[in-house]
Design a protein around this motif. Structure first.
Motif, PDB file in Angstrom:
ATOM      1  N   TYR A  52       0.866  -1.170   0.000  1.00 36.74           N
ATOM      2  CA  TYR A  52       0.000   0.000   0.000  1.00 36.74           C
ATOM      3  C   TYR A  52       0.905   1.222   0.000  1.00 36.74           C
ATOM      4  CZ  TYR A  52      -3.826   2.996   1.965  1.00 36.74           C
ATOM      5  OH  TYR A  52      -4.769   3.960   2.221  1.00 36.74           O
ATOM      6  N   PRO A  53       1.268   1.726  -1.194  1.00 37.76           N
ATOM      7  CA  PRO A  53       2.207   2.847  -1.274  1.00 37.76           C
ATOM      8  C   PRO A  53       1.732   4.012  -0.405  1.00 37.76           C
ATOM      9  CG  PRO A  53       1.761   1.985  -3.465  1.00 37.76           C
ATOM     10  CD  PRO A  53       0.779   1.319  -2.525  1.00 37.76           C
ATOM     11  N   GLY A  54       2.609   4.574   0.338  1.00 37.53           N
ATOM     12  CA  GLY A  54       2.233   5.658   1.248  1.00 37.53           C
ATOM     13  C   GLY A  54       2.085   5.114   2.658  1.00 37.53           C
ATOM     14  N   MET A  55       1.114   4.230   2.860  1.00 33.57           N
ATOM     15  CA  MET A  55       0.932   3.658   4.200  1.00 33.57           C
ATOM     16  C   MET A  55       2.126   2.786   4.565  1.00 33.57           C
ATOM     17  SD  MET A  55      -2.144   1.426   5.907  1.00 33.57           S
ATOM     18  CE  MET A  55      -1.871   0.631   7.500  1.00 33.57           C
ATOM     19  N   THR A  56       2.683   2.084   3.571  1.00 36.56           N
ATOM     20  CA  THR A  56       3.820   1.202   3.864  1.00 36.56           C
ATOM     21  C   THR A  56       4.969   2.000   4.486  1.00 36.56           C
ATOM     22  OG1 THR A  56       3.207  -0.079   1.930  1.00 36.56           O
ATOM     23  CG2 THR A  56       5.336  -0.553   2.885  1.00 36.56           C
ATOM     24  N   GLU A  57       5.340   3.099   3.827  1.00 36.49           N
ATOM     25  CA  GLU A  57       6.451   3.913   4.322  1.00 36.49           C
ATOM     26  C   GLU A  57       6.128   4.480   5.713  1.00 36.49           C
ATOM     27  OE1 GLU A  57       5.126   3.968   1.335  1.00 36.49           O
ATOM     28  OE2 GLU A  57       6.751   3.668  -0.100  1.00 36.49           O
ATOM     29  N   ARG A  58       4.885   4.928   5.895  1.00 34.08           N
ATOM     30  CA  ARG A  58       4.478   5.475   7.200  1.00 34.08           C
ATOM     31  C   ARG A  58       4.558   4.427   8.290  1.00 34.08           C
ATOM     32  NH1 ARG A  58      -0.328   9.676   6.388  1.00 34.08           N
ATOM     33  NH2 ARG A  58      -0.803   9.149   8.537  1.00 34.08           N
ATOM     34  N   ALA A  59       4.043   3.219   7.991  1.00 36.81           N
ATOM     35  CA  ALA A  59       4.017   2.148   8.990  1.00 36.81           C
ATOM     36  C   ALA A  59       5.442   1.726   9.358  1.00 36.81           C
ATOM     37  CB  ALA A  59       3.223   0.955   8.457  1.00 36.81           C
ATOM     38  N   LEU A  60       6.304   1.591   8.340  1.00 35.50           N
ATOM     39  CA  LEU A  60       7.687   1.167   8.621  1.00 35.50           C
ATOM     40  C   LEU A  60       8.435   2.237   9.425  1.00 35.50           C
ATOM     41  CD1 LEU A  60       8.711  -0.461   5.199  1.00 35.50           C
ATOM     42  CD2 LEU A  60       8.061  -1.622   7.322  1.00 35.50           C
ATOM     43  N   THR A  61       8.202   3.495   9.090  1.00 37.48           N
ATOM     44  CA  THR A  61       8.850   4.591   9.823  1.00 37.48           C
ATOM     45  C   THR A  61       8.411   4.583  11.283  1.00 37.48           C
ATOM     46  OG1 THR A  61       8.940   5.899   7.797  1.00 37.48           O
ATOM     47  CG2 THR A  61       9.193   7.104   9.866  1.00 37.48           C
ATOM     48  N   LYS A  62       7.111   4.377  11.500  1.00 38.46           N
ATOM     49  CA  LYS A  62       6.590   4.350  12.874  1.00 38.46           C
ATOM     50  C   LYS A  62       7.196   3.191  13.668  1.00 38.46           C
ATOM     51  CE  LYS A  62       2.795   4.730  15.935  1.00 38.46           C
ATOM     52  NZ  LYS A  62       3.249   3.747  16.849  1.00 38.46           N
ATOM     53  N   ILE A  63       7.266   2.020  13.043  1.00 37.84           N
ATOM     54  CA  ILE A  63       7.815   0.846  13.723  1.00 37.84           C
ATOM     55  C   ILE A  63       9.283   1.104  14.088  1.00 37.84           C
ATOM     56  CG2 ILE A  63       8.440  -1.591  13.413  1.00 37.84           C
ATOM     57  CD1 ILE A  63       5.901  -1.780  11.530  1.00 37.84           C
ATOM     58  N   ALA A  64      10.038   1.688  13.162  1.00 38.77           N
ATOM     59  CA  ALA A  64      11.456   1.973  13.421  1.00 38.77           C
ATOM     60  C   ALA A  64      11.610   3.039  14.507  1.00 38.77           C
ATOM     61  CB  ALA A  64      12.136   2.419  12.126  1.00 38.77           C
ATOM     62  N   GLN A  65      10.745   4.056  14.465  1.00 39.06           N
ATOM     63  CA  GLN A  65      10.819   5.095  15.504  1.00 39.06           C
ATOM     64  C   GLN A  65      10.471   4.540  16.878  1.00 39.06           C
ATOM     65  OE1 GLN A  65       8.310   8.058  13.758  1.00 39.06           O
ATOM     66  NE2 GLN A  65      10.040   9.242  12.928  1.00 39.06           N
ATOM     67  N   ASP A  66       9.461   3.688  16.935  1.00 37.40           N
ATOM     68  CA  ASP A  66       9.093   3.066  18.215  1.00 37.40           C
ATOM     69  C   ASP A  66      10.264   2.250  18.762  1.00 37.40           C
ATOM     70  OD1 ASP A  66       6.628   4.214  18.048  1.00 37.40           O
ATOM     71  OD2 ASP A  66       5.554   2.383  17.489  1.00 37.40           O
ATOM     72  N   TYR A 114       6.833  -6.712  14.228  1.00 36.33           N
ATOM     73  CA  TYR A 114       5.863  -5.690  13.826  1.00 36.33           C
ATOM     74  C   TYR A 114       5.708  -5.600  12.314  1.00 36.33           C
ATOM     75  CZ  TYR A 114       4.232  -4.058  18.240  1.00 36.33           C
ATOM     76  OH  TYR A 114       3.579  -4.004  19.442  1.00 36.33           O
ATOM     77  N   LEU A 115       6.836  -5.796  11.638  1.00 38.02           N
ATOM     78  CA  LEU A 115       6.811  -5.763  10.176  1.00 38.02           C
ATOM     79  C   LEU A 115       5.906  -6.849   9.590  1.00 38.02           C
ATOM     80  CD1 LEU A 115      10.254  -4.846   9.051  1.00 38.02           C
ATOM     81  CD2 LEU A 115       8.861  -6.103   7.490  1.00 38.02           C
ATOM     82  N   LYS A 116       5.879  -8.010  10.260  1.00 41.79           N
ATOM     83  CA  LYS A 116       5.072  -9.141   9.784  1.00 41.79           C
ATOM     84  C   LYS A 116       3.591  -8.823   9.790  1.00 41.79           C
ATOM     85  CE  LYS A 116       7.321 -13.435   9.568  1.00 41.79           C
ATOM     86  NZ  LYS A 116       7.094 -13.571   8.128  1.00 41.79           N
ATOM     87  N   SER A 117       3.099  -8.179  10.877  1.00 41.20           N
ATOM     88  CA  SER A 117       1.649  -7.986  10.975  1.00 41.20           C
ATOM     89  C   SER A 117       1.169  -6.550  10.963  1.00 41.20           C
ATOM     90  CB  SER A 117       1.079  -8.661  12.220  1.00 41.20           C
ATOM     91  OG  SER A 117       1.984  -9.432  12.884  1.00 41.20           O
ATOM     92  N   ARG A 118       2.083  -5.569  10.911  1.00 37.77           N
ATOM     93  CA  ARG A 118       1.625  -4.184  10.930  1.00 37.77           C
ATOM     94  C   ARG A 118       2.098  -3.350   9.745  1.00 37.77           C
ATOM     95  NH1 ARG A 118      -1.282  -6.159  13.866  1.00 37.77           N
ATOM     96  NH2 ARG A 118      -1.861  -5.655  16.007  1.00 37.77           N
ATOM     97  N   ALA A 119       2.837  -3.956   8.853  1.00 41.23           N
ATOM     98  CA  ALA A 119       3.238  -3.239   7.638  1.00 41.23           C
ATOM     99  C   ALA A 119       2.393  -3.787   6.492  1.00 41.23           C
ATOM    100  CB  ALA A 119       4.728  -3.436   7.364  1.00 41.23           C
ATOM    101  N   PRO A 120       1.767  -2.899   5.713  1.00 43.75           N
ATOM    102  CA  PRO A 120       0.786  -3.350   4.712  1.00 43.75           C
ATOM    103  C   PRO A 120       1.398  -3.993   3.460  1.00 43.75           C
ATOM    104  CG  PRO A 120       0.944  -0.965   4.677  1.00 43.75           C
ATOM    105  CD  PRO A 120       1.842  -1.443   5.786  1.00 43.75           C
ATOM    106  N   PHE A 121       1.829  -5.235   3.649  1.00 45.10           N
ATOM    107  CA  PHE A 121       2.307  -6.073   2.546  1.00 45.10           C
ATOM    108  C   PHE A 121       1.434  -7.323   2.510  1.00 45.10           C
ATOM    109  CE2 PHE A 121       6.228  -3.818   3.742  1.00 45.10           C
ATOM    110  CZ  PHE A 121       6.726  -3.443   2.503  1.00 45.10           C
ATOM    111  N   TRP A 122       1.219  -7.840   1.316  1.00 48.74           N
ATOM    112  CA  TRP A 122       0.467  -9.094   1.150  1.00 48.74           C
ATOM    113  C   TRP A 122       1.203  -9.962   0.149  1.00 48.74           C
ATOM    114  CZ3 TRP A 122      -1.579  -4.198   1.029  1.00 48.74           C
ATOM    115  CH2 TRP A 122      -2.319  -3.847   2.157  1.00 48.74           C
ATOM    116  N   LYS A 123       1.350 -11.240   0.503  1.00 45.18           N
ATOM    117  CA  LYS A 123       2.106 -12.164  -0.344  1.00 45.18           C
ATOM    118  C   LYS A 123       1.162 -13.137  -1.046  1.00 45.18           C
ATOM    119  CE  LYS A 123       6.207 -12.355   2.614  1.00 45.18           C
ATOM    120  NZ  LYS A 123       6.152 -12.620   4.062  1.00 45.18           N
ATOM    121  N   LYS A 124       1.468 -13.363  -2.313  1.00 44.12           N
ATOM    122  CA  LYS A 124       0.697 -14.341  -3.076  1.00 44.12           C
ATOM    123  C   LYS A 124       1.675 -15.358  -3.651  1.00 44.12           C
ATOM    124  CE  LYS A 124      -2.962 -14.264  -6.492  1.00 44.12           C
ATOM    125  NZ  LYS A 124      -3.586 -13.446  -7.534  1.00 44.12           N
TER     126      LYS A 124
END
Lengths: 147, 81
Positions: A52-66, A114-124
């Motif tokens: 999810y472009p946009g949310m992905t970068e935000r979520a990863l930044t938040k996880i790293a900042q935390d 956190y990356l596994k369940s809180r960053a908006p990536f989906w694998k097929k």
């Protein structure tokens, strides 16, 4: 801190070297790399990663900042790929730098959990017999409770 | 507002993104509105426990109010790493 969401491959050695060449106050560097694993049946052709472009970068930044607030970290690196990958391809890496080994290891595990369940990536997974979205595992969600 | 769909939700509904004019007060109200449109929406939203929602790119929940929200995204639980 660097967060990269990209389709292209990354050079693990170059990234690790550049990251480790930072501040000499960081006596401990931990890196983790995730690789596309073939299925038990050995017939995985392609792993397609949507995000999810946009949310992905935000979520990863938040996880790293935390993580930086929680542990004594000099630096954090997160690289995560998307698009079509083959078995054996590198999907992602995290690196943590700290004056202390315990902080570097724990923060790297935290980032991964956190990356596994809180960053908006989906694998097929695409095999010779069809395509299936990878389901999230309860144990991945449960892993967050330890933090 | 913009409504985005990802992974199997996108496949089931058949599009990645659409503009929706709505007075829905909450996410649940929006889901009910969309589900009433066509079977493909009803099928995608049949089991909300299998879905997650983000409001303006922040993870949220189905009870959350929509006032002031510009972007809603529906997707299955995330599988990063």
């Amino acid at each position: 801190m660097r967060i990269a969401v990209q389709e292209e491959e990354f050079d693990l050695g170059a990234e690790a070297n550049a990251f480790a060449a930072g501040d000499a106050a960081n006596g401990a560097i931990v890196t983790f790399t995730g690789v596309v694993r073939d299925l038990a049946t050995g017939d995985l052709d392609v792993m397609e990663i949507e995000h999810y472009p946009g949310m992905t970068e935000r979520a990863l930044t938040k996880i790293a900042q935390d993580a930086k607030e929680r542990w004594s970290l000099g630096d954090v690196l997160v690289i995560h790929r998307h698009g079509r990958l083959a078995p054996g391809d590198r999907i992602m890496m995290v690196a943590t730098a700290s004056p202390h080994r315990k902080d570097a290891f724990e923060a790297a595990e935290y980032l991964m959990d956190y990356l596994k369940s809180r960053a908006p990536f989906w694998k097929k997974e695409i095999t010779t017999s069809g395509a299936d979205w990878v389901a999230a595992k309860d144990e991945d969600e449960d892993a967050l409770t330890r933090w | 507002m913009d409504v985005l769909y990802f992974a199997w939700v996108r496949e089931r509904i058949g599009l990645p993104k659409e503009k929706v004019e709505t007075d829905a007060a909450t996410v649940s109200d929006l889901v009910a509105e969309l589900s009433a449109r066509e079977d493909r929406y009803a099928a995608a939203f049949a089991d909300l426990s299998a879905l997650r929602v983000a409001l303006d790119q922040e993870l949220s929940d189905f009870d959350a109010p929509l006032s002031g929200v510009r972007e809603v995204a529906f997707f299955p639980p995330m599988t990063g790493g």
